[in-house]
Write an enzyme that holds these catalytic residues in place. Sequence first.
Site, PDB file in Angstrom:
ATOM      1  N   ASP A 130       0.184  -5.472   2.283  1.00  0.00           N
ATOM      2  CA  ASP A 130       0.864  -4.567   3.198  1.00  0.00           C
ATOM      3  C   ASP A 130       2.203  -4.238   2.552  1.00  0.00           C
ATOM      4  O   ASP A 130       3.093  -5.081   2.492  1.00  0.00           O
ATOM      5  CB  ASP A 130       1.066  -5.245   4.558  1.00  0.00           C
ATOM      6  N   GLU A 154      -2.796  -1.054   1.880  1.00  0.00           N
ATOM      7  CA  GLU A 154      -2.676  -0.074   2.955  1.00  0.00           C
ATOM      8  C   GLU A 154      -1.959   1.153   2.422  1.00  0.00           C
ATOM      9  O   GLU A 154      -0.946   1.049   1.734  1.00  0.00           O
ATOM     10  CB  GLU A 154      -1.895  -0.662   4.134  1.00  0.00           C
ATOM     11  N   ASP A 198       3.799  -8.965   8.644  1.00  0.00           N
ATOM     12  CA  ASP A 198       3.409  -8.339   7.378  1.00  0.00           C
ATOM     13  C   ASP A 198       2.252  -9.101   6.720  1.00  0.00           C
ATOM     14  O   ASP A 198       1.380  -8.496   6.103  1.00  0.00           O
ATOM     15  CB  ASP A 198       4.607  -8.275   6.421  1.00  0.00           C
TER      16      ASP A 198
END
Length: 161
Positions: A4, A65, A138
Amino acid sequence: MGFDPGLATLGYGVIEKGKAFKPTMIDYGVVLTPKDENLAVRLCMLEEGIRQIIAKFKPDEIAVEELFFAKNVTTGINVAHARGVLLLTAVKECGRLYEYTPLQIKQALTGYGRADKHQIQAMVKTYLNLKSIPRPDDAADALAVALCHAQTNKLGKLFSI
């Protein structure tokens, strides 16, 4: 392995995909950079942290992502810088890189593309049979990216770069 992206906090999650999609959590955490440091130094710190994580776990594939455009343009630009370092390092160190939008991750984990953060975190906990939701957020998000990839990697060529 899932990531992430973030400049101050970059999350990572490592899972092992079992047979019949019985994933196991191996590790998760974050790479932190100090806010009082200049951008170039922070990006170097991210690169080193990412390289160490990849070297430690030697993933077969890495999922990231895709950038979500924030309302704050400055934050979005900084995350884009961090994501660039992440993509470059992942390709150099692993070679097998896949990208997923937030919508794709939400759909893969919940079946609903507008699921909220709490629903995603609950599904991460459930899929990985954890006692609690991974923290910080996260790291939980990075595990969600890894789980999304584990579920969709049969179609991996559609998401690889």
